[in-house]
Scaffold this motif. Structure first.
Motif, PDB file in Angstrom:
ATOM      1  N   ASP A   6       0.828  -1.203   0.000  1.00  0.00           N
ATOM      2  CA  ASP A   6       0.000   0.000   0.000  1.00  0.00           C
ATOM      3  C   ASP A   6       0.863   1.254   0.000  1.00  0.00           C
ATOM      4  OD1 ASP A   6      -2.941   0.824   1.942  1.00  0.00           O
ATOM      5  OD2 ASP A   6      -2.682   0.403  -0.197  1.00  0.00           O
ATOM      6  N   LEU A   7       1.825   1.251   0.915  1.00  0.00           N
ATOM      7  CA  LEU A   7       2.764   2.358   1.073  1.00  0.00           C
ATOM      8  C   LEU A   7       3.532   2.587  -0.219  1.00  0.00           C
ATOM      9  CD1 LEU A   7       3.728   4.120   3.502  1.00  0.00           C
ATOM     10  CD2 LEU A   7       5.681   2.614   3.649  1.00  0.00           C
ATOM     11  N   GLU A   8       4.047   1.507  -0.774  1.00  0.00           N
ATOM     12  CA  GLU A   8       4.854   1.629  -1.997  1.00  0.00           C
ATOM     13  C   GLU A   8       4.015   2.180  -3.135  1.00  0.00           C
ATOM     14  OE1 GLU A   8       6.696  -2.140  -2.744  1.00  0.00           O
ATOM     15  OE2 GLU A   8       8.147  -1.897  -1.116  1.00  0.00           O
ATOM     16  N   MET A   9       2.767   1.678  -3.231  1.00  0.00           N
ATOM     17  CA  MET A   9       1.869   2.165  -4.281  1.00  0.00           C
ATOM     18  C   MET A   9       1.589   3.653  -4.105  1.00  0.00           C
ATOM     19  SD  MET A   9       1.040  -0.066  -6.559  1.00  0.00           S
ATOM     20  CE  MET A   9       2.713  -0.657  -6.523  1.00  0.00           C
ATOM     21  N   ALA A  10       1.334   4.036  -2.819  1.00  0.00           N
ATOM     22  CA  ALA A  10       1.038   5.453  -2.549  1.00  0.00           C
ATOM     23  C   ALA A  10       2.245   6.319  -2.907  1.00  0.00           C
ATOM     24  CB  ALA A  10       0.673   5.615  -1.079  1.00  0.00           C
ATOM     25  N   ALA A  11       3.423   5.876  -2.522  1.00  0.00           N
ATOM     26  CA  ALA A  11       4.649   6.638  -2.810  1.00  0.00           C
ATOM     27  C   ALA A  11       4.863   6.750  -4.317  1.00  0.00           C
ATOM     28  CB  ALA A  11       5.833   5.955  -2.136  1.00  0.00           C
ATOM     29  N   GLN A  12       4.601   5.619  -5.003  1.00  0.00           N
ATOM     30  CA  GLN A  12       4.760   5.608  -6.454  1.00  0.00           C
ATOM     31  C   GLN A  12       3.803   6.587  -7.121  1.00  0.00           C
ATOM     32  OE1 GLN A  12       5.104   1.516  -7.810  1.00  0.00           O
ATOM     33  NE2 GLN A  12       4.435   2.172  -9.832  1.00  0.00           N
ATOM     34  N   ASP A  13       2.581   6.540  -6.655  1.00  0.00           N
ATOM     35  CA  ASP A  13       1.549   7.406  -7.211  1.00  0.00           C
ATOM     36  C   ASP A  13       1.923   8.885  -7.021  1.00  0.00           C
ATOM     37  OD1 ASP A  13      -1.685   8.491  -6.527  1.00  0.00           O
ATOM     38  OD2 ASP A  13      -1.103   7.561  -8.434  1.00  0.00           O
ATOM     39  N   LEU A  14       2.374   9.177  -5.785  1.00  0.00           N
ATOM     40  CA  LEU A  14       2.773  10.553  -5.460  1.00  0.00           C
ATOM     41  C   LEU A  14       3.904  11.015  -6.371  1.00  0.00           C
ATOM     42  CD1 LEU A  14       2.290  12.864  -3.445  1.00  0.00           C
ATOM     43  CD2 LEU A  14       4.153  11.941  -2.074  1.00  0.00           C
ATOM     44  N   ALA A  15       4.882  10.157  -6.516  1.00  0.00           N
ATOM     45  CA  ALA A  15       6.037  10.516  -7.346  1.00  0.00           C
ATOM     46  C   ALA A  15       5.618  10.831  -8.787  1.00  0.00           C
ATOM     47  CB  ALA A  15       7.051   9.386  -7.309  1.00  0.00           C
ATOM     48  N   SER A  16       4.704   9.985  -9.312  1.00  0.00           N
ATOM     49  CA  SER A  16       4.301  10.207 -10.704  1.00  0.00           C
ATOM     50  C   SER A  16       3.501  11.499 -10.838  1.00  0.00           C
ATOM     51  CB  SER A  16       3.519   8.993 -11.212  1.00  0.00           C
ATOM     52  OG  SER A  16       2.152   9.258 -11.270  1.00  0.00           O
ATOM     53  N   LYS A  17       2.666  11.802  -9.851  1.00  0.00           N
ATOM     54  CA  LYS A  17       1.877  13.036  -9.893  1.00  0.00           C
ATOM     55  C   LYS A  17       2.812  14.248  -9.865  1.00  0.00           C
ATOM     56  CE  LYS A  17      -2.791  12.013  -8.618  1.00  0.00           C
ATOM     57  NZ  LYS A  17      -2.940  10.633  -8.165  1.00  0.00           N
ATOM     58  N   LYS A  18       3.832  14.166  -8.972  1.00  0.00           N
ATOM     59  CA  LYS A  18       4.793  15.267  -8.860  1.00  0.00           C
ATOM     60  C   LYS A  18       5.485  15.509 -10.195  1.00  0.00           C
ATOM     61  CE  LYS A  18       6.028  15.434  -3.961  1.00  0.00           C
ATOM     62  NZ  LYS A  18       6.955  14.962  -2.931  1.00  0.00           N
ATOM     63  N   GLN A  19       5.797  14.402 -10.815  1.00  0.00           N
ATOM     64  CA  GLN A  19       6.483  14.524 -12.105  1.00  0.00           C
ATOM     65  C   GLN A  19       5.588  15.176 -13.148  1.00  0.00           C
ATOM     66  OE1 GLN A  19       8.523  10.985 -13.568  1.00  0.00           O
ATOM     67  NE2 GLN A  19       9.973  12.548 -14.279  1.00  0.00           N
ATOM     68  N   GLN A  20       4.346  14.734 -13.202  1.00  0.00           N
ATOM     69  CA  GLN A  20       3.377  15.323 -14.145  1.00  0.00           C
ATOM     70  C   GLN A  20       3.284  16.826 -13.943  1.00  0.00           C
ATOM     71  OE1 GLN A  20      -0.671  13.780 -14.526  1.00  0.00           O
ATOM     72  NE2 GLN A  20       0.115  11.687 -14.283  1.00  0.00           N
ATOM     73  N   CYS A  21       3.162  17.162 -12.608  1.00  0.00           N
ATOM     74  CA  CYS A  21       3.046  18.580 -12.239  1.00  0.00           C
ATOM     75  C   CYS A  21       4.229  19.375 -12.789  1.00  0.00           C
ATOM     76  CB  CYS A  21       2.965  18.698 -10.719  1.00  0.00           C
ATOM     77  SG  CYS A  21       2.196  20.210 -10.188  1.00  0.00           S
ATOM     78  N   GLU A  22       5.405  18.824 -12.550  1.00  0.00           N
ATOM     79  CA  GLU A  22       6.633  19.491 -12.989  1.00  0.00           C
ATOM     80  C   GLU A  22       6.640  19.677 -14.500  1.00  0.00           C
ATOM     81  OE1 GLU A  22      10.357  17.457 -12.003  1.00  0.00           O
ATOM     82  OE2 GLU A  22      11.170  18.634 -13.684  1.00  0.00           O
ATOM     83  N   GLU A  23       6.251  18.649 -15.196  1.00  0.00           N
ATOM     84  CA  GLU A  23       6.239  18.722 -16.662  1.00  0.00           C
ATOM     85  C   GLU A  23       5.274  19.776 -17.161  1.00  0.00           C
ATOM     86  OE1 GLU A  23       5.359  14.767 -17.976  1.00  0.00           O
ATOM     87  OE2 GLU A  23       7.329  14.011 -17.404  1.00  0.00           O
ATOM     88  N   LEU A  24       4.092  19.794 -16.542  1.00  0.00           N
ATOM     89  CA  LEU A  24       3.107  20.796 -16.948  1.00  0.00           C
ATOM     90  C   LEU A  24       3.666  22.207 -16.725  1.00  0.00           C
ATOM     91  CD1 LEU A  24      -0.345  19.392 -15.773  1.00  0.00           C
ATOM     92  CD2 LEU A  24       0.383  19.929 -18.094  1.00  0.00           C
ATOM     93  N   ALA A  25       4.295  22.351 -15.517  1.00  0.00           N
ATOM     94  CA  ALA A  25       4.810  23.686 -15.167  1.00  0.00           C
ATOM     95  C   ALA A  25       5.928  24.113 -16.117  1.00  0.00           C
ATOM     96  CB  ALA A  25       5.301  23.678 -13.722  1.00  0.00           C
ATOM     97  N   THR A  26       6.817  23.209 -16.409  1.00  0.00           N
ATOM     98  CA  THR A  26       7.964  23.616 -17.241  1.00  0.00           C
ATOM     99  C   THR A  26       7.700  23.413 -18.735  1.00  0.00           C
ATOM    100  OG1 THR A  26       8.899  21.399 -17.094  1.00  0.00           O
ATOM    101  CG2 THR A  26       9.587  23.010 -15.433  1.00  0.00           C
ATOM    102  N   GLY A  27       6.633  22.739 -19.085  1.00  0.00           N
ATOM    103  CA  GLY A  27       6.298  22.565 -20.495  1.00  0.00           C
ATOM    104  C   GLY A  27       7.015  21.395 -21.139  1.00  0.00           C
TER     105      GLY A  27
END
Lengths: 466, 305
Positions: B182-203
């Motif tokens: 559960d923890l690993e999945m949550a951490a994985q999910d968080l990491a991917s969301k952060k990455q998406q966010c970063e990509e959107l922000a920087t284009g």
């Protein structure tokens, strides 16, 4: 272990210990009390009691008695029969020692068979030498038994081990089978050697001493096949008529034999079954112990305890095997021999009945025929002697057999009980020493009491809160 | 119902309650208290907790297959131990049962001697008494095995309890695995969301996404649309970080409590098993003593024949 006892029949052991013949170490504690045999013979014993000189004469010197000419056709006086028996009972005077060993396989183009080495040591004058070594095969033993039965139709000839074993046998010649047979053949010859009458049988002597070719030629003598067949046919015809008037004592004897045969057969089966169950128990134990060792590999704190238990189980398994081998040494062969004896006894009863039937038929013929009465009367006279002889021989031998049987059975079962006691004592020692190594001598309450107290405490606590 | 079975069950159930009562945490459980004290309605009270649903979903989760990337070594070892414990105890119990069967056979066959000796004694004058009384002892010997094996059943039950305990141990390991996953999945999910966010922000588009594809095919989104998406993501990221924190906390708490109980369990197990094994030795000693007595009596009878 040799269960051989040179036991005296019940009658003669009624002699007072102070008598000249009574000091012998071989005699068991006096068994006073009749064994249901003829009172005539008993009276003779009492007469002997009073006259000690007679006892001394008959207790040592064999040459005074003409054993070699003993024949069942001659009426045997009860007196001389008792003396014969008495003579044989002194164990110090045993003068014929026989061993059967060294089974060897012989392969010819026609067949494969086993021979056994027979060594005889003797101090008897009628033997040419003091030591003999011969090789005999099972067939030879069969021949000897046949000859003994022929010569002494109403004596209880020792039984031979079976020809074949029906169930559970793959090869005819596996080691266990050969060893069991060898022991039984050893017993067979020694029983004959210890028998007051049979020990002096001529064919027995030839069997023990003759070289192979001598034995073959000796075997060829004697009544031919046709005459033997004729005898058998006559015997069967006579037995068909049935026994009209079997004397009371032989009715009792027959009854005993029937019941005994039934019971000893059952005991044989039970004993074999016990052996089998013990073997299976021992096998399971062999798997049981090592599991504890396996377990100890994953339990640091229980290693000593688990290994200790494994070792105890192992030792008990070994003790079981020892118990089993004791059973197969002491009990099984004895019980089985008596199974065979019971068959033998039935044969003896039949032969006695046949001899009587012969007489009965002649007597009947006399009552109907008017001619040849003189001839018939003469024949009847001879047959009457024959019947009396046969009956007396059987009666004496019966007493001897009963007494031997009692000793053998008693000995065999006492040994079995002793084996069991030792088995349990061994196991007890094993487990007790394990226990001693394990228990701390703490006198704390048991864990169950602990838990019960805890439960009460908790309930009180919760009760207060609720 | 077989009275011996009922008695063994009674003892087992009593033992179970004592186990719960002696557990430092479980003994405080309300449902346990009610079980012991509430006469009627206990079942209703239990149903009200809605435990059935939880139990079903828990069961499903426990049986699901998944792989944990960073398994906790201690729990892996514990799982191995519980597997071994279960395997060795069940093997031992199987063989013990076979040994007991064989022993039963040995004892009972001796009983036949009793009957036959008795019948034989009828035709014997001198041997009769000895045979008869020896036969009686054979009967005693044969019937003594029933009590002996009854006692052994109690020993087997003691071992069986730890067989089932092994399952309980495995369940704990499994629960930990679930949490870890559960923890690993949550951490994985968080990491991917952060990455998406970063990509959107920087284009920059580094990760493949359907939105990215459609954007390429159908034209860029408006800055407002992008802003909206970033905002949603940032909220989700926040939420995710909170969740991760609490999951981590939960996980550490679980591990702490679990190991405390596992240590307690280890001590209890060592104590109980040692006691059981020693009681086995005591049973064997008692069996041997009985055997010596019976056969000594029988021997006396035989020697008097």
């Amino acid at each position: 272990m040799e269960g051989e006892r040179l036991a005296s029949p019940a009658r003669s052991s009624g002699l007072p210990a102070g008598g000249a013949g009574g000091e012998s170490p071989g005699v068991d504690a006096p068994l006073l009390g009749s064994s249901g045999s003829s009172t005539l013979l008993q009276a003779e014993v009492l007469d002997l009691d009073e006259d000690e000189d007679d006892l001394e004469v008959f207790s040592k010197d064999a040459s005074l008695m003409d054993m070699n000419s003993f024949s069942p056709m001659m009426p045997t006086s009860p007196l001389s029969m008792i003396n014969q028996i008495k003579f044989e009972d002194e164990p110090d005077l045993k003068d014929l020692f026989i061993t059967v060993d060294e089974p060897e396989s012989h392969v010819t183009t026609i067949e494969t068979f086993i021979t056994y080495r027979i060594i005889t040591k003797t101090s008897r004058g009628e033997f040419d030498s003091s030591e003999f070594e011969v090789r005999r095969r099972y067939q030879d033993f069969l021949w000897l038994k046949g000859k003994l039965e022929e010569a002494h139709p109403t004596l209880i000839i020792p039984p031979l081990p079976e020809k074949f074993i029906v169930k559970g046998m793959v090869e005819r010649f596996n080691d266990d089978f050969i060893e069991t047979r060898r022991k039984a053949l050893h017993k067979f010859l020694n029983r004959i050697a210890d028998h007051p009458t049979l020990t002096f049988n001529e064919d027995f002597k030839v069997f023990l001493t003759a070289q192979a070719w001598e034995l073959s030629s000796h075997k060829k003598q004697g009544p031919g096949l046709l005459s033997r067949m004729g005898q058998t046919v006559r015997a069967v015809a006579l037995s068909m008529r049935g026994v009209k008037s079997r004397p009371e004592e032989f009715m009792e004897m027959n009854n005993f034999i029937e019941v005994f045969s039934q019971k000893i057969n059952l005991i044989d089966k039970i004993s074999q079954r016990i052996y089998k169950e013990e073997r299976e128990y021992s096998d399971e134990m062999k798997e049981y112990g090592p599991i504890h060792i396996l377990w100890s590999a994953s339990e640091e704190d229980l290693v000593d305890t688990l290994k200790g238990i494994a070792s105890c189980i192992d030792k008990c398994s070994k003790a079981t095997e020892k118990r089993m081998s004791g059973l197969s040494e002491a009990l099984l062969p004895v019980v089985h021999e008596y199974v065979l004896y019971s068959e033998m006894l039935m044969g003896v009863m039949k032969r006695r009945d046949q001899i009587q039937a012969e007489l009965d038929s002649k007597v009947e013929a006399l009552t109907y025929k008017k001619a040849d009465t003189d001839l018939l009367t003469e024949e009847i006279g001879k047959l009457e002697d024959k019947v009396e002889c046969a009956n007396n021989a059987l009666k004496a031998d019966w007493e001897r057999w009963r007494h031997n049987m009692q000793n053998d059975i008693k000995s065999a079962f006492t040994d079995m009980a002793e084996e069991n006691i030792q088995y349990y004592e061994q196991c007890l020692a094993t487990w007790e020493s394990f226990l001693a190594s394990q228990t701390d001598l703490h006198l704390e309450e048991t864990s169950e009491d602990k838990l019960k107290n805890l439960l009460e405490d908790r309930l009180c606590l919760m009760g207060d809160k609720g | 119902m077989d009275p011996d079975f009922v008695e063994r069950r009674r003892i087992g159930l009593e033992n179970f309650l004592l186990r719960v009562a002696s557990h430092p945490i479980l003994c405080r459980d309300k449902i346990f208290y009610l079980f012991l004290t509430q006469e009627g309605n206990w079942k209703e009270t239990v149903n009200e907790t809605g435990f059935q649903l939880k139990a079903d979903s828990r069961l499903k989760a426990l049986n699901a297959t998944f792989r944990v990337k960073n398994p906790d070594k201690r729990f892996t070892e514990l799982k191995h131990y519980s597997d071994e414990l279960q395997s060795v105890i069940s093997h031992l119990l199987r063989v013990r049962a076979r040994v007991a069967d064989r022993l039963y056979g040995v004892y009972k066959v001796h009983g036949n001697y009793g009957r036959v000796f008795s019948e034989w004694s009828a035709i014997e004058k001198e041997m009769g008494d000895g045979l008869q009384s020896a036969g009686h002892h054979m009967d005693v010997y044969a019937s003594s095995i029933d009590d002996i094996l009854e006692d052994e059943e109690h020993y087997a039950d003691q071992l069986k309890e730890y067989l089932f305990y092994a399952e309980a141990l495995r369940a704990v390991c499994r629960k930990h695995e679930l949490m870890q996953y559960d923890l690993e999945m949550a951490a994985q999910d968080l990491a991917s969301k952060k990455q998406q966010c970063e990509e959107l922000a920087t284009g920059t588009v580094r990760t493949f996404s359907l939105k990215g594809m459609t954007t390429k095919l159908f034209g860029q989104e408006t800055p407002e649309q992008r802003e909206a998406r970033i905002k949603v993501l940032e909220e989700q990221i926040n939420e995710g970080e909170q969740q991760l924190k609490s999951k981590n906390l939960e996980g550490r708490e679980f591990v702490k409590n679990a190991w405390a109980d596992i240590e307690r369990f280890k001590e209890q197990k060592n104590h109980d098993l040692k006691e059981a094994l020693i009681s086995y030795a005591v049973m064997q000693i008692s069996m041997c003593k009985k055997g010596i007595q019976v056969w000594t009596n029988a021997k006396e009878c035989f020697s008097k024949m």
